[in-house]
Scaffold this motif. Sequence first.
Motif, PDB file in Angstrom:
ATOM      1  N   ASN A  31      14.129  19.605  74.221  1.00  0.00           N
ATOM      2  CA  ASN A  31      13.766  18.891  75.444  1.00  0.00           C
ATOM      3  C   ASN A  31      14.472  17.543  75.534  1.00  0.00           C
ATOM      4  O   ASN A  31      14.963  17.015  74.551  1.00  0.00           O
ATOM      5  CB  ASN A  31      12.254  18.652  75.486  1.00  0.00           C
ATOM      6  N   VAL A  32      14.487  17.002  76.738  1.00  0.00           N
ATOM      7  CA  VAL A  32      15.084  15.697  76.957  1.00  0.00           C
ATOM      8  C   VAL A  32      14.181  14.606  76.397  1.00  0.00           C
ATOM      9  O   VAL A  32      12.964  14.634  76.591  1.00  0.00           O
ATOM     10  CB  VAL A  32      15.305  15.444  78.467  1.00  0.00           C
ATOM     11  N   MET A  33      14.790  13.677  75.696  1.00  0.00           N
ATOM     12  CA  MET A  33      14.103  12.450  75.294  1.00  0.00           C
ATOM     13  C   MET A  33      14.991  11.284  75.684  1.00  0.00           C
ATOM     14  O   MET A  33      16.220  11.431  75.805  1.00  0.00           O
ATOM     15  CB  MET A  33      13.814  12.431  73.802  1.00  0.00           C
ATOM     16  N   GLY A  34      14.383  10.132  75.881  1.00  0.00           N
ATOM     17  CA  GLY A  34      15.188   9.010  76.320  1.00  0.00           C
ATOM     18  C   GLY A  34      14.472   7.687  76.205  1.00  0.00           C
ATOM     19  O   GLY A  34      13.350   7.607  75.705  1.00  0.00           O
ATOM     20  N   TRP A  35      15.163   6.677  76.691  1.00  0.00           N
ATOM     21  CA  TRP A  35      14.657   5.308  76.645  1.00  0.00           C
ATOM     22  C   TRP A  35      14.807   4.657  78.016  1.00  0.00           C
ATOM     23  O   TRP A  35      15.829   4.842  78.700  1.00  0.00           O
ATOM     24  CB  TRP A  35      15.419   4.479  75.611  1.00  0.00           C
ATOM     25  N   TYR A  36      13.812   3.891  78.372  1.00  0.00           N
ATOM     26  CA  TYR A  36      13.822   3.050  79.558  1.00  0.00           C
ATOM     27  C   TYR A  36      13.462   1.632  79.114  1.00  0.00           C
ATOM     28  O   TYR A  36      12.998   1.425  77.988  1.00  0.00           O
ATOM     29  CB  TYR A  36      12.790   3.535  80.582  1.00  0.00           C
ATOM     30  N   ARG A  37      13.673   0.682  80.003  1.00  0.00           N
ATOM     31  CA  ARG A  37      13.270  -0.687  79.703  1.00  0.00           C
ATOM     32  C   ARG A  37      12.803  -1.386  80.972  1.00  0.00           C
ATOM     33  O   ARG A  37      13.171  -0.998  82.084  1.00  0.00           O
ATOM     34  CB  ARG A  37      14.413  -1.470  79.050  1.00  0.00           C
ATOM     35  N   GLN A  38      12.000  -2.401  80.761  1.00  0.00           N
ATOM     36  CA  GLN A  38      11.493  -3.173  81.891  1.00  0.00           C
ATOM     37  C   GLN A  38      11.465  -4.642  81.513  1.00  0.00           C
ATOM     38  O   GLN A  38      10.762  -5.042  80.579  1.00  0.00           O
ATOM     39  CB  GLN A  38      10.099  -2.705  82.298  1.00  0.00           C
TER      40      GLN A  38
END
Length: 113
Positions: A31-38
Motif C-alpha cells: 500500500n501507499v505510505m507517505g509524509w505530509y507537513r503543516q
Amino acid sequence: VQLQASGGGSVQPGGSLRLSCVASGSSFRGNVMGWYRQAPGNEREWVARLTGGGTATYADSVKGRFTISRDVAKNTVYLQMNSLKSEDTAVYYCMGNRGITYWGKGTQVTVSS
C-alpha cells in the motif's frame, strides 16, 4: 490501525533528521505510505509518497534533499531529511492508505539557527 511517527526535533539549517513511522494493527505491505507537513498558519501539504511497488515521488520543495523509504518487515516508513532549511519547519505527519487513509500524530521539526 495506528501510525506512530517519531524522530522530529530541532536542528540548524543544513542539518539532517530521520523521521520514522511505525504502523501497528495492520500491515501496509503493498500500500501507499507517505509524509505530509503543516507549518503554522498553512494548510497541510504533501511531502513524499511511496507506492507499494516502491516508487517514490516528492514535492518539488524537497526533491533532492529528502528520501522516503520503507522496511516492510518492520511495517515502518522513513523520511530522511538532509540539507534542512528554515522553511522545512513544520509538524510532519505520516499516512498510509488501505482504501482508507490513516494518519499518525505529528512530530515537530524545527530548523533554526
